[in-house]
Motif scaffolding. Sequence first.
Motif, PDB file in Angstrom:
ATOM      1  N   GLN A   8      -8.113   6.628   5.373  1.00 39.72           N
ATOM      2  CA  GLN A   8      -9.078   6.273   4.335  1.00 39.72           C
ATOM      3  C   GLN A   8     -10.496   6.258   4.903  1.00 39.72           C
ATOM      4  O   GLN A   8     -10.718   5.850   6.031  1.00 39.72           O
ATOM      5  CB  GLN A   8      -8.747   4.906   3.721  1.00 39.72           C
ATOM      6  CG  GLN A   8      -7.506   4.878   2.894  1.00 39.72           C
ATOM      7  CD  GLN A   8      -7.638   5.658   1.594  1.00 39.72           C
ATOM      8  OE1 GLN A   8      -8.714   6.100   1.192  1.00 39.72           O
ATOM      9  NE2 GLN A   8      -6.516   5.831   0.922  1.00 39.72           N
ATOM     10  N   ARG A   9     -11.426   6.711   4.115  1.00 40.37           N
ATOM     11  CA  ARG A   9     -12.842   6.680   4.485  1.00 40.37           C
ATOM     12  C   ARG A   9     -13.541   5.768   3.489  1.00 40.37           C
ATOM     13  O   ARG A   9     -13.441   5.963   2.282  1.00 40.37           O
ATOM     14  CB  ARG A   9     -13.447   8.077   4.435  1.00 40.37           C
ATOM     15  CG  ARG A   9     -12.805   9.045   5.412  1.00 40.37           C
ATOM     16  CD  ARG A   9     -13.146   8.649   6.855  1.00 40.37           C
ATOM     17  NE  ARG A   9     -12.407   9.433   7.807  1.00 40.37           N
ATOM     18  CZ  ARG A   9     -11.515   8.942   8.665  1.00 40.37           C
ATOM     19  NH1 ARG A   9     -11.229   7.663   8.665  1.00 40.37           N
ATOM     20  NH2 ARG A   9     -10.888   9.698   9.510  1.00 40.37           N
ATOM     21  N   PHE A  10     -14.246   4.787   3.995  1.00 43.00           N
ATOM     22  CA  PHE A  10     -14.954   3.819   3.176  1.00 43.00           C
ATOM     23  C   PHE A  10     -16.439   3.881   3.506  1.00 43.00           C
ATOM     24  O   PHE A  10     -16.805   4.135   4.653  1.00 43.00           O
ATOM     25  CB  PHE A  10     -14.460   2.394   3.453  1.00 43.00           C
ATOM     26  CG  PHE A  10     -13.002   2.189   3.139  1.00 43.00           C
ATOM     27  CD1 PHE A  10     -12.587   1.971   1.841  1.00 43.00           C
ATOM     28  CD2 PHE A  10     -12.050   2.201   4.147  1.00 43.00           C
ATOM     29  CE1 PHE A  10     -11.244   1.769   1.543  1.00 43.00           C
ATOM     30  CE2 PHE A  10     -10.711   1.987   3.865  1.00 43.00           C
ATOM     31  CZ  PHE A  10     -10.311   1.777   2.547  1.00 43.00           C
ATOM     32  N   SER A  11     -17.281   3.619   2.526  1.00 46.87           N
ATOM     33  CA  SER A  11     -18.725   3.585   2.789  1.00 46.87           C
ATOM     34  C   SER A  11     -19.392   2.520   1.927  1.00 46.87           C
ATOM     35  O   SER A  11     -18.915   2.202   0.833  1.00 46.87           O
ATOM     36  CB  SER A  11     -19.372   4.940   2.523  1.00 46.87           C
ATOM     37  OG  SER A  11     -19.466   5.173   1.138  1.00 46.87           O
ATOM     38  N   TYR A  65       0.834  -1.200   0.000  1.00 46.63           N
ATOM     39  CA  TYR A  65       0.000   0.000   0.000  1.00 46.63           C
ATOM     40  C   TYR A  65       0.873   1.257   0.000  1.00 46.63           C
ATOM     41  O   TYR A  65       0.667   2.172  -0.803  1.00 46.63           O
ATOM     42  CB  TYR A  65      -0.941  -0.003   1.211  1.00 46.63           C
ATOM     43  CG  TYR A  65      -1.775   1.247   1.319  1.00 46.63           C
ATOM     44  CD1 TYR A  65      -2.943   1.387   0.585  1.00 46.63           C
ATOM     45  CD2 TYR A  65      -1.381   2.304   2.141  1.00 46.63           C
ATOM     46  CE1 TYR A  65      -3.704   2.541   0.667  1.00 46.63           C
ATOM     47  CE2 TYR A  65      -2.130   3.451   2.231  1.00 46.63           C
ATOM     48  CZ  TYR A  65      -3.292   3.570   1.487  1.00 46.63           C
ATOM     49  OH  TYR A  65      -4.040   4.726   1.571  1.00 46.63           O
ATOM     50  N   SER A  66       1.865   1.299   0.866  1.00 51.92           N
ATOM     51  CA  SER A  66       2.757   2.463   0.931  1.00 51.92           C
ATOM     52  C   SER A  66       3.524   2.663  -0.370  1.00 51.92           C
ATOM     53  O   SER A  66       3.678   3.793  -0.843  1.00 51.92           O
ATOM     54  CB  SER A  66       3.738   2.315   2.091  1.00 51.92           C
ATOM     55  OG  SER A  66       3.048   2.338   3.314  1.00 51.92           O
ATOM     56  N   HIS A 124      -0.322   9.297  -1.461  1.00 51.12           N
ATOM     57  CA  HIS A 124       0.192   9.601  -0.117  1.00 51.12           C
ATOM     58  C   HIS A 124      -0.876   9.769   0.965  1.00 51.12           C
ATOM     59  O   HIS A 124      -0.774  10.655   1.806  1.00 51.12           O
ATOM     60  CB  HIS A 124       1.076  10.851  -0.166  1.00 51.12           C
ATOM     61  CG  HIS A 124       2.198  10.728  -1.140  1.00 51.12           C
ATOM     62  ND1 HIS A 124       3.245   9.845  -0.968  1.00 51.12           N
ATOM     63  CD2 HIS A 124       2.413  11.329  -2.330  1.00 51.12           C
ATOM     64  CE1 HIS A 124       4.062   9.922  -1.994  1.00 51.12           C
ATOM     65  NE2 HIS A 124       3.585  10.800  -2.842  1.00 51.12           N
ATOM     66  N   THR A 125      -1.908   8.929   0.931  1.00 55.28           N
ATOM     67  CA  THR A 125      -2.925   8.956   1.987  1.00 55.28           C
ATOM     68  C   THR A 125      -2.680   7.771   2.908  1.00 55.28           C
ATOM     69  O   THR A 125      -2.669   6.625   2.453  1.00 55.28           O
ATOM     70  CB  THR A 125      -4.349   8.870   1.393  1.00 55.28           C
ATOM     71  OG1 THR A 125      -4.525   9.964   0.494  1.00 55.28           O
ATOM     72  CG2 THR A 125      -5.404   8.934   2.489  1.00 55.28           C
ATOM     73  N   ALA A 126      -2.487   8.038   4.179  1.00 55.51           N
ATOM     74  CA  ALA A 126      -2.279   6.959   5.134  1.00 55.51           C
ATOM     75  C   ALA A 126      -3.493   6.038   5.147  1.00 55.51           C
ATOM     76  O   ALA A 126      -4.633   6.500   4.999  1.00 55.51           O
ATOM     77  CB  ALA A 126      -2.056   7.542   6.526  1.00 55.51           C
TER      78      ALA A 126
END
Length: 141
Positions: A133-136, A117-118, A127-129
């Motif tokens: 992350q926001r999941f829906s 992932y990194s 470059h989003t840790a």
Amino acid sequence: MHTLYYREDFFASALHEAAHWCIAGAARRTQVDFGYWYIEEGRSSASQRAFEAVEYKPQALEWFFSRACAWPFRISVDNLDQRGGEIADTSDFCARVLAQALRWRDAGLPTRAGILYSALCAEFGTHTAARAQRFSLAELI
């Protein structure tokens, strides 16, 4: 040395196979298709449930990897011909994929998955840790 094969050079397919590799233990990584069975299109309901029971984790990782690559993620039940051409209800499977993605977001990705992932974030400039992350569920349906 091992080789990952993916379908028709599809980008998402490659991410999905990498997700399977990240989850597989040392022994499974030496087996063809990581030791998973595969039943082609037209699975019975019972076979489909068995597929989904092992598929929600790789698909949750694929969702992370897709985000890292700024690539759209689509859930895959890989069985469009279930029940004579009707598309199966995927809501339970989608909920399991979401729940797993949220667990890994909160607890951290498995080691190999976190490294990949990194690396994907660096390569694709996202470059989003993972923890950010926001999941829906709405994204999956």
